[in-house]
Write an enzyme that holds these catalytic residues in place. Structure first.
Site, mmCIF file in Angstrom:
data_model
loop_
_atom_site.group_PDB
_atom_site.id
_atom_site.type_symbol
_atom_site.label_atom_id
_atom_site.label_comp_id
_atom_site.label_asym_id
_atom_site.label_seq_id
_atom_site.Cartn_x
_atom_site.Cartn_y
_atom_site.Cartn_z
ATOM 1 C CG ASN A 23 97.745 47.952 59.753
ATOM 2 O OD1 ASN A 23 97.366 48.192 60.115
ATOM 3 N ND2 ASN A 23 97.670 48.319 59.109
ATOM 4 C CB CYS A 63 95.989 45.276 53.405
ATOM 5 S SG CYS A 63 96.793 44.218 53.565
HETATM 6 C C1 LIG Z 1 97.897 45.066 61.841
HETATM 7 C C2 LIG Z 1 98.054 43.303 60.939
HETATM 8 N N1 LIG Z 1 96.755 41.883 61.156
HETATM 9 C C3 LIG Z 1 97.590 41.045 59.531
HETATM 10 C C4 LIG Z 1 98.152 40.636 59.259
HETATM 11 C C5 LIG Z 1 98.386 40.706 58.232
HETATM 12 O O1 LIG Z 1 99.239 39.197 58.063
HETATM 13 P P1 LIG Z 1 100.220 38.605 57.192
HETATM 14 O O2 LIG Z 1 100.636 39.176 55.937
HETATM 15 O O3 LIG Z 1 101.037 37.250 57.961
HETATM 16 O O4 LIG Z 1 98.805 38.094 56.691
HETATM 17 C C6 LIG Z 1 99.158 42.371 59.077
HETATM 18 C C7 LIG Z 1 99.903 42.579 58.012
HETATM 19 O O5 LIG Z 1 100.000 43.824 57.123
HETATM 20 C C8 LIG Z 1 98.711 43.074 60.229
HETATM 21 O O6 LIG Z 1 99.495 44.618 59.509
#
Ligand SMILES: Cc1ncc(COP(=O)(O)O)c(C=O)c1O
Length: 367
Positions: A143, A316
């Protein structure tokens, strides 16, 4: 506003919104009800399941809708068996915090080291004493940096040891073509709001030969894998967004790659600027960079004052002020990591916006 934070979330596509609207009003049935209104909702979910399956070359019957990528990751890790669990060092918090939570269930919980580009070398897998039935979780695309991991090679390597591989494909979805079947993983997490669908919806994809245990009980929705009345509106939206992503994938990829090339050319003229994972295989929409001596959070706020939305890394960890664990795992010096800015492009960005961003960035660095 110039929005350049599409890895955090995307704006719902108008066509997705249009597909969802009827299910917010007239078609409000409970998909478990046997009468017509219920059957309409049930068939809308079935269609969405087919649409998501088509985007990733999976069997629709093996897709379980969840409340998003976080829940899909939690459900995947709740299904970790064997004596060991290993996760790559650059996973999303929804992986490493759930892994920590299950620590006592395992003889070992191991972090798989990545190299300076963020790539997980196959050789590092051999440092683990795998046993049949263990689980490894390795994300398909990161991400923050956009780095694409060779999950197919990792899954093939680990299949010899009987290890179940899960991949978090939340960021890869809709930005690059891939096949669930060809990747050879047992579980895969997806999310709707990163592909111009609604927030609060995602899915876990389950291989034919993997027996999934539910995390929540109390109903036989989603093949008994996820109890609770389905979020029909969001699932319909996710399905439509998946259908559009499949149809427009090639165009979107080309367009974003063109914009990213333009952006990176301009960024390279800024003295000292470092593009993270620059020479590795990356998502076409993502570039994360650092500028020595500059505070990333401050830069972000200055850009915000100029009506430009970017991120300092993952949404996050943005508020915690901590150094990104992803960059730390890649061996990036802490002060350079603190200067990180992530630009993640979307299908509707254009060249003018890129040029305006670069001008604003230079002006923000200057004062
Ligand atoms: C790599 C990755 N996994 C999981 C998530 C979580 O997804 P969600 O926002 O649908 O809970 C994100 C969200 O930013 C992400 O970038």
């Amino acid at each position: 506003m110039i929005y350049l934070d599409h890895n955090a979330t995307t704006r719902c596509d108008e066509r997705v919104l249009e597909a969802m609207l009827p299910y917010l009003s007239g078609m409000y049935g409970n998909p478990s009800s046997l009468y017509k209104l219920g059957r309409i909702a049930r068939s809308a979910i079935d269609i969405a399941r087919e649409q998501v399956a088509a985007l990733i070359d999976a069997s629709a019957a093996r897709i379980v809708f969840t409340s998003g990528g976080t829940e899909a990751n939690a459900l995947a890790l709740a299904n970790a068996r064997g004596v060991g669990l290993a996760i790559s060092a650059i996973e999303h918090p929804s992986i490493f915090e759930n892994a920590e939570c299950y620590r006592r269930n395992f003889k070992y919980l191991q972090s798989l080291a990545v190299d300076r580009a963020g790539v997980l070398p196959l050789l590092s897998l051999d440092n683990v004493k795998w046993q049949v039935g263990d689980m490894a979780s390795v994300m398909l695309a990161n991400n923050e940096t956009g780095l694409i991991q060779d999950v197919a090679a990792i899954a093939e390597h680990l299949s010899e040891c009987g290890v179940n591989v899960h991949t978090d494909a939340v960021q890869a979805l809709g930005k690059m073509p891939f096949s669930f079947k060809k990747l050879g993983v047992k579980l895969m997490s997806l999310s709707s709001h990163k592909i111009y669908g609604p927030k609060g919806c995602g899915a876990l994809v389950v291989a034919e030969d993997f027996v999934l245990k539910p995390l929540q009980r109390g109903g036989d929705q989603e093949h008994g894998w996820r109890a609770g009345t389905e979020n029909v509106v969001a699932i319909v939206g996710f399905g439509k967004a998946a259908e559009l992503a499949k149809a427009e994938m090639g165009l979107r990829e080309l367009r974003m790659l063109g914009l990213r090339t333009r952006l990176e050319q301009a960024l390279r003229t800024i003295p000292g600027l470092v593009i993270f994972a620059e020479h590795a295989k990356r998502l076409p929409n993502t570039v994360q960079f650092g500028i020595p001596g500059i505070n990333g959070e401050m830069l972000l706020m200055r850009l915000d004052q100029r009506n430009i939305a970017v991120s300092s890394g993952s949404a996050c960890s943005a508020s915690s002020g901590e150094v990104s664990p992803v960059l730390a795992a890649m061996g990036v010096d802490a002060s350079l990591a603190r200067s990180a800015i992530r630009v993640s492009l979307g299908k509707d960005n254009n060249e003018t916006e890129i040029d305006q961003f670069v001008d604003a960035l230079k002006a923000s660095i200057a004062n």
